[in-house]
Design an enzyme around this catalytic site. Structure first.
Site, PDB file in Angstrom:
ATOM      1  N   HIS A  52     141.864 178.778 117.352  1.00 29.51           N
ATOM      2  CA  HIS A  52     141.618 178.625 115.919  1.00 29.51           C
ATOM      3  C   HIS A  52     140.491 177.637 115.632  1.00 29.51           C
ATOM      4  O   HIS A  52     140.347 176.605 116.285  1.00 29.51           O
ATOM      5  CB  HIS A  52     142.902 178.178 115.210  1.00 29.51           C
ATOM      6  N   ASP A  53     139.665 177.993 114.668  1.00 32.21           N
ATOM      7  CA  ASP A  53     138.583 177.149 114.157  1.00 32.21           C
ATOM      8  C   ASP A  53     137.467 176.902 115.167  1.00 32.21           C
ATOM      9  O   ASP A  53     136.575 176.076 114.918  1.00 32.21           O
ATOM     10  CB  ASP A  53     139.121 175.797 113.657  1.00 32.21           C
ATOM     11  N   GLY A 108     141.577 174.918 120.127  1.00 30.25           N
ATOM     12  CA  GLY A 108     141.165 174.841 118.740  1.00 30.25           C
ATOM     13  C   GLY A 108     140.013 173.877 118.510  1.00 30.25           C
ATOM     14  O   GLY A 108     139.873 172.870 119.211  1.00 30.25           O
TER      15      GLY A 108
END
Length: 265
Positions: A126-127, A144
């Site tokens: 994520h991200d 992440g």
């Protein structure tokens, strides 16, 4: 739902209402395309792939069997907020790879650039912000919030710790754990990643002139010296160099980071 009339969708595939399917797309048998997925022109989704979430796949990309693209983040702080995954053009997402959407706390968008190759079983967390022409070999994983520059190669079974930055043109060897930032054009290898030199092969393949490579070698030796701190050495290089490649390294070192650096040994 918006499906271009030129798209070819196998009868066993599931394309949910709301999905946007561009011209010349091909969706293979038993694949699933969720209601917030957008496929650009000429995207190929092979059999048994799952595309879900608020996800955009750029033109000419390919998604191979059993890949899962756009699922929710693997983050205990995620509370169901609406976040995105954006994949660029001409990317190849191979079998079993996983790419997650972002989180509110990380900016809300996971992004992969153009012309990337994400091999079998690789993971983009994520991200993460992944540049152009990045290669992630089999089972490599980005945690992440990682930031990966253009033209980076990450070897098989390697892992990049959360919030780590890997500079443009760096190469990470196979079976390597990277816990700190990697300078542009760096060569990292070993079970606990060591900065062992420069990615000279990559520089030559990209046609970097010999004078620039010599300047990079001299800069690396300077950074490896024991005079002052690592940041002091970088500042001194920045004041002296007229090499754009060396200046790129200096700016990377002096830039904002949530991690420390792998330093030359």
């Amino acid at each position: 739902m918006s499906i271009h009339p030129d798209a070819r969708i196998h009868p066993s595939a599931i394309v949910e209402p709301g999905a946007v399917i561009g011209a010349d797309c091909v969706i293979g048998p038993f694949s699933t395309v969720g209601p917030e997925v957008t496929l650009g022109v000429g995207v190929t989704v092979k059999s048994h792939a799952v595309l879900t979430g608020w996800t955009e796949i750029g033109a000419g990309s390919e998604v191979f069997p059993f890949a899962t693209v756009g699922e929710v983040p693997q983050d205990l702080k995620f509370e169901g907020e609406r976040t995105r995954l954006i994949v660029g053009e001409r990317c190849r997402i191979r079998e079993g790879a996983t790419l997650n959407t972002g989180t509110r706390g990380g900016g809300g968008v996971t992004r992969v650039g153009d012309d990337c190759l994400i091999m079998t079983g690789a993971h983009v967390g994520h991200d993460a912000q992944v540049g152009n022409r990045v290669v992630m070999a089999n089972q490599a994983a980005l945690a992440g919030h990682c930031v990966i520059g253009d033209d980076v190669i990450i070897g098989g079974l390697s892992g990049i710790h959360q919030f780590v930055r890997v500079g443009q043109g760096a190469i990470i060897g196979a079976v390597t754990m990277v816990t700190n930032d990697v300078i542009p054009y760096g060569l990292v290898q070993g079970p606990r990643g060591r900065l062992d030199g420069l990615n000279l092969v990559g520089l030559r393949r990209r046609g970097v002139q010999r004078a620039e490579i010599s300047a990079l070698r001299a800069a690396f030796e300077r950074l490896a010296s024991d005079e002052g701190s690592f940041l002091d050495r970088a500042r001194a290089l920045g004041a002296e160099t007229d090499s754009p490649h060396v200046r790129q390294i200096v700016e990377f070192i002096l830039g904002q980071s949530d991690r420390s650096f792998l330093t030359p040994e």
